[in-house]
Design a protein around this motif. Structure first.
Motif, short mmCIF file in Angstrom:
data_model
loop_
_atom_site.label_atom_id
_atom_site.label_comp_id
_atom_site.label_asym_id
_atom_site.label_seq_id
_atom_site.Cartn_x
_atom_site.Cartn_y
_atom_site.Cartn_z
N PRO A 121 -31.58 39.83 -28.89
CA PRO A 121 -30.20 40.21 -28.52
C PRO A 121 -30.00 41.71 -28.43
N GLU A 122 -30.72 42.46 -29.25
CA GLU A 122 -30.56 43.92 -29.23
C GLU A 122 -30.94 44.50 -27.87
N GLU A 123 -31.89 43.89 -27.20
CA GLU A 123 -32.32 44.37 -25.89
C GLU A 123 -31.44 43.83 -24.76
N LEU A 124 -31.09 42.55 -24.87
CA LEU A 124 -30.44 41.88 -23.75
C LEU A 124 -28.93 42.11 -23.68
N LEU A 125 -28.29 42.28 -24.81
CA LEU A 125 -26.83 42.37 -24.80
C LEU A 125 -26.31 43.61 -24.09
N TYR A 126 -27.10 44.64 -24.09
CA TYR A 126 -26.59 45.92 -23.59
C TYR A 126 -27.25 46.37 -22.29
N SER A 127 -27.92 45.42 -21.62
CA SER A 127 -28.58 45.77 -20.36
C SER A 127 -28.43 44.64 -19.35
N PRO A 128 -27.46 44.73 -18.45
CA PRO A 128 -27.30 43.70 -17.41
C PRO A 128 -28.56 43.49 -16.58
N GLU A 129 -29.31 44.56 -16.36
CA GLU A 129 -30.54 44.43 -15.58
C GLU A 129 -31.57 43.57 -16.30
N LEU A 180 -24.79 36.61 -26.95
CA LEU A 180 -25.86 36.46 -25.98
C LEU A 180 -25.79 35.09 -25.29
N ALA A 181 -25.46 34.05 -26.07
CA ALA A 181 -25.31 32.72 -25.47
C ALA A 181 -24.21 32.73 -24.42
#
Length: 323
Positions: A45-53, A99-100
């Motif tokens: 989640p730390e990587e995915l939550l803050y990067s739409p790409e 994230l979900a």
């Protein structure tokens, strides 16, 4: 039903290489760990939550292979009496909810948690008997002062982010460990509470998984399913019962041992389980969790996949032409 895998067994493989491997085996769904006990190697989640790409790339890696994400799993103990441990679990849980929502994954899997026996306790206290009377007092305090208030609040948080399926694994050591305790929490915290139904933890307690499926299924409370098996060593059970604290590797002396699907209960039992799932209207992922000390990851998973492929129902029900 979709054949799935809880991917933590391949957590050391790169994400896309892991997806390719599972696709080659005929898997249709992946369950991804987001932290706490399962780790977050494949879904952080730390990587995915803050990067739409990164989110778009992540989703494309799954969808381009014809897979779905059946659930995000963050098994931890947000009720742990150690405030640091509790906060770490709680933070992962909340980030998993966010994230979900972002990934449009409908189910979050986890544990109910277990508090201590008073506000200043150091370790969880899993109560398994009602006498002497202080045990009942501890249990009442846990449920009324900690468990119910926490999950009522967290169910509201999840619902506010579009997540209406919080799937608890009924696991000894935590306050939700059987159908009765699951439905008790559901009654108090609301219909967002349901089961990540794992028969392996029920079988060794003496619970019939088919009857448990019927009980929980009547409440429409089965949100996800773990395919994991348990072997019962009757010679050891007859001497020491089913409560067993020996290490999982001490197979010859334990009363029960986790096994690949079909190596604990026979194929008929698994056919009955799948049939019961269909009877209560469950038509979602059957996610294999591999924890077998007697089989390698590849071989144990492969045998589970092979057995379940022949058992799962894939077609929609037709009309009852004979009646």
């Amino acid at each position: 039903m979709k054949l799935g895998v809880f991917t933590v067994l391949y957590q050391n493989m790169p994400f896309e290489a892991m997806l390719d491997k599972l696709c080659e085996m005929g898997v249709e769904a992946v369950e991804l760990g987001t932290g706490n006990y399962p780790g977050s190697n494949h879904c952080d989640p730390e990587e995915l939550l803050y990067s739409p790409e990164k989110v778009r790339s992540f989703q494309n890696a799954v969808e381009s292979r014809g897979l779905i994400i059946s659930g995000l799993s963050c098994h931890g103990n947000s009720l742990h009496p150690n405030k640091k441990v509790a906060k770490e679990s709680h933070d992962v849980w909340r980030k998993t909810v966010l994230l979900a929502e972002r990934l449009e994954v409908p189910v979050i899997n986890g544990f109910s948690g277990c508090p201590g026996d008073h506000p200043n306790a150091k370790f969880p206290n899993w109560v398994t008997c009602s006498w002497p009377p202080e045990y009942s007092e501890v249990l009442d305090w846990q449920w009324n002062e900690v468990v119910i208030p926490y999950w009522k609040e967290e169910a509201k948080f999840a619902e506010s982010h579009g997540i209406h399926k919080i799937a608890f694994e009924m696991h000894p050591g935590f306050v939700v460990y059987n159908p009765e305790t699951l439905l008790r929490l559901r009654q108090h915290a609301g219909p967002s509470i349901g089961a990540n139904f794992d028969p392996s933890h029920l079988v060794w307690q003496g619970i019939n998984p088919v009857e448990a499926i019927k009980k929980i299924g009547k409440e429409n409370a089965i949100f996800h399913f773990h395919a994991k098996d348990t072997y019962l060593d009757q010679s050891n059970i007859q001497v020491n019962g089913v409560l067993d604290t020996k290490h999982y590797s001490d197979i010859l002396n334990r009363s029960w041992t986790f096994r690949s699907v079909g190596y604990g209960q026979d194929e008929k039992v698994w056919k009955d389980i799948v049939s019961a799932l269909r009877a209560v209207g469950y038509d979602y992922a059957v996610s294999i969790e591999h924890e077998d000390m007697l089989a390698s990851m590849d071989e144990g998973l492969g045998k589970a996949v092979s057995l379940l492929k022949g058992i799962l129902f894939k077609e929609q029900l037709g009309e009852m032409w004979w009646a």
